[in-house]
Design a protein around this motif. Structure first.
Motif, PDB file in Angstrom:
ATOM      1  N   CYS A   8     -40.543 -10.513 -24.402  1.00  0.00           N
ATOM      2  CA  CYS A   8     -41.988 -10.338 -24.248  1.00  0.00           C
ATOM      3  C   CYS A   8     -42.355 -10.529 -22.788  1.00  0.00           C
ATOM      4  CB  CYS A   8     -42.742 -11.344 -25.113  1.00  0.00           C
ATOM      5  SG  CYS A   8     -44.538 -11.199 -24.955  1.00  0.00           S
ATOM      6  N   CYS A  10     -45.198 -11.286 -20.484  1.00  0.00           N
ATOM      7  CA  CYS A  10     -46.537 -11.835 -20.681  1.00  0.00           C
ATOM      8  C   CYS A  10     -46.832 -12.916 -19.647  1.00  0.00           C
ATOM      9  CB  CYS A  10     -46.668 -12.401 -22.094  1.00  0.00           C
ATOM     10  SG  CYS A  10     -45.409 -13.628 -22.512  1.00  0.00           S
ATOM     11  N   ASN A  35     -41.804  -6.077 -25.784  1.00  0.00           N
ATOM     12  CA  ASN A  35     -43.230  -6.151 -26.049  1.00  0.00           C
ATOM     13  C   ASN A  35     -43.959  -6.631 -24.801  1.00  0.00           C
ATOM     14  OD1 ASN A  35     -42.731  -5.530 -28.815  1.00  0.00           O
ATOM     15  ND2 ASN A  35     -42.238  -7.675 -29.188  1.00  0.00           N
ATOM     16  N   VAL A  37     -47.925  -8.143 -23.170  1.00  0.00           N
ATOM     17  CA  VAL A  37     -49.287  -8.629 -23.355  1.00  0.00           C
ATOM     18  C   VAL A  37     -50.094  -8.280 -22.103  1.00  0.00           C
ATOM     19  CG1 VAL A  37     -50.749 -10.641 -23.763  1.00  0.00           C
ATOM     20  CG2 VAL A  37     -48.469 -10.523 -24.800  1.00  0.00           C
ATOM     21  N   SER A  38     -51.310  -7.774 -22.312  1.00  0.00           N
ATOM     22  CA  SER A  38     -52.150  -7.363 -21.176  1.00  0.00           C
ATOM     23  C   SER A  38     -53.607  -7.664 -21.475  1.00  0.00           C
ATOM     24  CB  SER A  38     -51.972  -5.859 -20.910  1.00  0.00           C
ATOM     25  OG  SER A  38     -52.908  -5.391 -19.959  1.00  0.00           O
ATOM     26  N   ASN A  39     -54.388  -7.898 -20.409  1.00  0.00           N
ATOM     27  CA  ASN A  39     -55.833  -8.045 -20.606  1.00  0.00           C
ATOM     28  C   ASN A  39     -56.533  -6.691 -20.656  1.00  0.00           C
ATOM     29  OD1 ASN A  39     -56.184  -7.185 -17.886  1.00  0.00           O
ATOM     30  ND2 ASN A  39     -56.234  -9.287 -17.136  1.00  0.00           N
ATOM     31  N   GLN A  60     -49.858  -5.743 -26.660  1.00  0.00           N
ATOM     32  CA  GLN A  60     -50.883  -6.624 -27.216  1.00  0.00           C
ATOM     33  C   GLN A  60     -52.025  -6.757 -26.215  1.00  0.00           C
ATOM     34  OE1 GLN A  60     -49.595 -10.259 -29.336  1.00  0.00           O
ATOM     35  NE2 GLN A  60     -50.875 -11.388 -27.886  1.00  0.00           N
ATOM     36  N   SER A  62     -55.619  -8.544 -25.302  1.00  0.00           N
ATOM     37  CA  SER A  62     -56.422  -9.721 -25.616  1.00  0.00           C
ATOM     38  C   SER A  62     -57.900  -9.350 -25.714  1.00  0.00           C
ATOM     39  CB  SER A  62     -56.234 -10.793 -24.537  1.00  0.00           C
ATOM     40  OG  SER A  62     -54.879 -11.192 -24.438  1.00  0.00           O
ATOM     41  N   SER A 100     -55.084  -9.471 -29.819  1.00  0.00           N
ATOM     42  CA  SER A 100     -54.933 -10.919 -29.955  1.00  0.00           C
ATOM     43  C   SER A 100     -56.231 -11.611 -29.586  1.00  0.00           C
ATOM     44  CB  SER A 100     -53.810 -11.430 -29.044  1.00  0.00           C
ATOM     45  OG  SER A 100     -54.135 -11.233 -27.681  1.00  0.00           O
TER      46      SER A 100
END
Length: 233
Positions: A8, A10, A35, A37-39, A60, A62, A100
């Motif tokens: 991940c 992130c 995977n 994660v991003s804003n 993902q 947020s 998320s």
């Protein structure tokens, strides 16, 4: 050394580095599930297409509440609009977006409306985790952390919403739970390690424990020196 199964990308904003696409491609070509994660602020149609072409598994985004709730939590006006746009870009590129959120004092009461909005947006999964005293979460912890009564009101809605939206995966998880489970069950837990942007090697991003530096020694050297047994110990 055992090959990593999942990675991940992130913490911080992952799209700030253009090299991210090459990293994803190298890892995905090696059979690793990647995977991210991003804003969502830097997401565009072109970026989403490049992520798809690089072999990303899922992204993902947020979204910590509706409208001003998210903007206030993220301390950035327009952050909500950017996050929603990111979801739309990912959908257009053929990537199934994951959303998320961190339940907190300003968004927990409107959670049913939030789930309805995310469902209409086209995301199939909502992942949630508690507010952790890290970064801005530590500085503003008292302003956002739910009381036991507020937490009970929030959790009591989860079962109802899961029944109302059977096609939506609404997942609540505590990132520290695995630490507790390892101790009480005494079972072998899948090995998890974290590597910070500065190269620091840790057992988990949720504890301030550093066990090495990949700028000084390779991950394999740490593995052979005992990293492969650190969770069992």
């Amino acid at each position: 050394m055992v090959k990593a199964q999942q990675l991940c990308i992130c913490v911080g904003e992952t799209l700030l580095r253009n090299v991210i696409f090459d990293v994803i491609k190298i890892l995905s070509n090696a059979g690793i599930c990647v995977n991210m994660v991003s804003n969502g602020i830097l997401m565009t149609d072109d970026v989403a297409i490049k992520l798809k072409q690089s072999g990303i598994n899922d992204v993902q985004i947020s979204i910590d509440g509706l409208g001003s709730q998210h903007d206030n939590f993220r301390n950035r006006e327009g952050a909500f609009k950017s996050a929603v746009n990111a979801v739309e870009c990912l959908k257009s590129a053929g990537i199934s977006p994951v959303v998320s959120m961190v339940p907190n004092k300003i968004n927990y009461a409107s959670f049913p409306a939030y789930v309805e909005y995310i469902s209409n947006l086209g995301a199939k999964s909502i992942r949630m985790m508690p507010l952790l005293p890290m970064g801005r979460g530590k500085i503003n912890f008292d302003d956002f952390f739910m009381s036991s009564k507020e937490m009970f009101e929030f959790v009591s809605k989860l079962g109802y919403l899961k029944e109302k939206y059977p096609n939506m995966n609404i997942d609540w998880g505590d990132p520290l739970e695995h630490l507790y489970l390892v101790r009480v069950t005494r079972r072998r837990y899948p090995l998890v390690v974290s590597i910070s942007s500065s190269g620091k090697l840790g057992v988990t991003p949720y504890l301030p424990i550093t066990v090495g530096d990949v700028r000084k020694h390779s991950l394999k050297e740490y593995w052979d020196a005992g990293l492969n047994t650190i969770w069992r110990n």
